[in-house]
Design an enzyme around this catalytic site. Structure first.
Site, PDB file in Angstrom:
ATOM      1  N   ASN A 153      13.791  -3.428  -1.632  1.00 27.66           N
ATOM      2  CA  ASN A 153      14.540  -3.201  -0.399  1.00 27.66           C
ATOM      3  C   ASN A 153      15.685  -4.183  -0.188  1.00 27.66           C
ATOM      4  O   ASN A 153      16.690  -3.854   0.411  1.00 27.66           O
ATOM      5  CB  ASN A 153      13.606  -3.237   0.820  1.00 27.66           C
ATOM      6  CG  ASN A 153      12.550  -4.308   0.725  1.00 27.66           C
ATOM      7  OD1 ASN A 153      11.800  -4.369  -0.255  1.00 27.66           O
ATOM      8  ND2 ASN A 153      12.483  -5.167   1.713  1.00 27.66           N
ATOM      9  N   CYS A 327      12.682  -6.418   7.797  1.00 26.50           N
ATOM     10  CA  CYS A 327      11.341  -6.850   8.183  1.00 26.50           C
ATOM     11  C   CYS A 327      11.291  -8.370   8.312  1.00 26.50           C
ATOM     12  O   CYS A 327      10.416  -8.894   8.966  1.00 26.50           O
ATOM     13  CB  CYS A 327      10.315  -6.370   7.172  1.00 26.50           C
ATOM     14  SG  CYS A 327      10.269  -4.588   7.056  1.00 26.50           S
TER      15      CYS A 327
HETATM   16  C1  LIG Z   1       9.834  -1.312   0.104  1.00 26.18           C
HETATM   17  C2  LIG Z   1       9.252  -1.060   1.451  1.00 26.18           C
HETATM   18  N1  LIG Z   1       7.943  -0.832   1.571  1.00 26.18           N
HETATM   19  C3  LIG Z   1       7.374  -0.589   2.754  1.00 26.18           C
HETATM   20  C4  LIG Z   1       8.100  -0.587   3.914  1.00 26.18           C
HETATM   21  C5  LIG Z   1       7.413  -0.325   5.217  1.00 26.18           C
HETATM   22  O1  LIG Z   1       7.599   1.005   5.638  1.00 26.18           O
HETATM   23  P1  LIG Z   1       7.368   1.386   7.171  1.00 26.18           P
HETATM   24  O2  LIG Z   1       8.509   0.819   7.938  1.00 26.18           O
HETATM   25  O3  LIG Z   1       7.344   2.887   7.174  1.00 26.18           O
HETATM   26  O4  LIG Z   1       6.042   0.816   7.579  1.00 26.18           O
HETATM   27  C6  LIG Z   1       9.477  -0.827   3.859  1.00 26.18           C
HETATM   28  C7  LIG Z   1      10.297  -0.903   5.099  1.00 26.18           C
HETATM   29  O5  LIG Z   1      11.196  -1.703   5.232  1.00 26.18           O
HETATM   30  C8  LIG Z   1      10.073  -1.070   2.587  1.00 26.18           C
HETATM   31  O6  LIG Z   1      11.376  -1.317   2.466  1.00 26.18           O
END
Ligand SMILES: Cc1ncc(COP(=O)(O)O)c(C=O)c1O
Length: 393
Positions: A153, A327
């Site tokens: 991400n 995040c």
């Molecule tokens: C690689 C990755 N995994 C998991 C997530 C989490 O997904 P969600 O926001 O649907 O909980 C994200 C969100 O930023 C992400 O980029």
């Protein structure tokens, strides 16, 4: 407002909203009910399950809907590790994760470690790639699960998942990949990847927030983490988020249909963005592998200019970009991904992530560079002056 933060989330596609509306207005039935109202809702979920399965080359019965990508990742790790301890003799208690996974994987791995499981962490190269030989050296007869994301991400790096999965399988371990960022941006085929479990999230593919899926092969033993009902083939209890799931299905179908057109157009814009940044701003650093990466993501270091100040200044000019991953925002910590790649904390804290999407235009890309040039110069000057003052005092 020009939105260049599609890895954080994407806007709801109008066609997805249209598909959801009847399930918010009319089809209010509980999909577990046998009457007509319940069955109308059930049909919506059934169609969505087919659409999501088709996005990743899986079959319908392999899709378990969750509340999002985070829950899918948590379910994969907890579900497989708990089932492995119960089923294997001698018990497989080891989990391998890469250091650049999303916190949904890393923090759950740490929680499992605190409960007595063994967690091994894979380093990455300076380009952000997991070296298959590193996995070969780590995986053993005690490994129950290996979890390595398909696309990162923060920097967009695409991992050699097919090769990694075959290394895990050779030792009898299961393989999970977080495909939350990859889906809709590159073709994802569970069969070609050879993975056992795969996580998805609707809001990264122009669907609604709060819905995702764990797609898993039928022979994977999984301990449910939410109990109390027969929904989702007993893998995840709770009355389904019907409208959200219907929206996820519509978004998945749209993503599959548009991939061939969107991906090259967006990649050309991202390349143009990087070219303009390199031409107009001195000493820009580009993070991540140049070839093996998502076409929409640019992670750029502007040494001497604080990332947070850059984001705030761009925001005032009407541009939404991100420092590191969304995040992690709110915390003034360098991205763990950039740290794992060996980027200094100072440069990591001066890094911006631009993530382009379906609506991004050439004017947006040119505009953000135009807005950034004076801001970087100003912040660099200010930080140099502050450095001079510190040296003089
Ligand atoms: C690689 C990755 N995994 C998991 C997530 C989490 O997904 P969600 O926001 O649907 O909980 C994200 C969100 O930023 C992400 O980029």
């Amino acid at each position: 407002m020009i939105y260049l933060d599609h890895n954080a989330t994407t806007p709801l596609d109008p066609a997805v909203l249209e598909a959801m509306l009847p399930y918010l207005r009319e089809h209010h039935g509980n999909p577990s009910s046998v009457h007509a109202a319940g069955q109308a809702a059930r049909r919506g979920i059934d169609r969505a399950r087919r659409q999501v399965a088709e996005l990743v080359g899986a079959s319908e019965s392999e899709v378990t809907f969750t509340s999002g990508g985070s829950e899918a990742d948590n379910l994969a790790l907890a579900g497989v590790m708990q089932a492995a301890v119960a089923a294997s003799e001698p018990a497989r208690r080891e989990l391998i994760v890469s250091r650049i996974e999303h916190p949904a994987v890393l923090e759950h791995a740490a929680a499992l470690e605190a409960r007595g499981f063994v967690v091994r962490r894979l380093e990455v190269t300076a380009a952000g790639l997991v070296d298959p030989e590193a996995l070969r050296a780590l995986v053993c007869e005690q490994t129950a699960l290996v979890s390595v994301m398909l696309a990162n991400n923060d920097v967009g790096t695409l991992q050699p998942v097919a090769e990694l999965a075959s290394i895990a399988h050779a030792r009898g371990a299961r393989f999970h990949t977080d495909a939350v960022q990859a889906a809709g941006k590159v073709a994802v085929d569970m069969g070609a990847l050879g993975v056992d479990l795969l996580s998805l999230s609707a809001h990264k593919i122009y669907g609604p927030k709060g819905v995702g899926a764990l797609v898993l092969r039928r022979d994977v033993a999984l301990e449910p983490q939410v109990r109390g009902g027969a929904q989702e083939m007993r893998r995840r209890a709770g009355t389904e988020n019907v409208a959200g799931i219907v929206g996820f299905g519509a978004a998945a179908e749209l993503a599959r249909a548009r991939l061939g057109e969107d991906a090259p157009r967006v990649a050309a814009l991202r390349d143009r963005l990087e070219q303009l940044l390199a031409e107009r701003i001195p000493s820009v650093t580009f993070h991540g592998d140049r070839q093996r990466r998502l076409g929409n993501t640019a992670s750029c270091g502007f040494a001497g200019a604080a990332g947070e100040a850059l984001v705030m200044n761009l925001d005032l000019g009407g541009y939404c970009v991100s420092v590191g991953s969304a995040c992690a925002s709110g915390k003034r910590e360098a991205s763990h991904v950039l740290q794992a790649m060996g980027v200094s904390d100072e440069l990591a804290l001066s890094t911006l992530r631009f993530s382009l999407g379906r609506q991004t235009s050439a004017a947006d890309v040119e505009g953000v560079v135009e807005a950034l040039v004076p801001v970087v110069a100003r912040l660099r000057e200010a930080s140099a002056r502050a450095g001079d003052r510190r040296a003089a005092s």
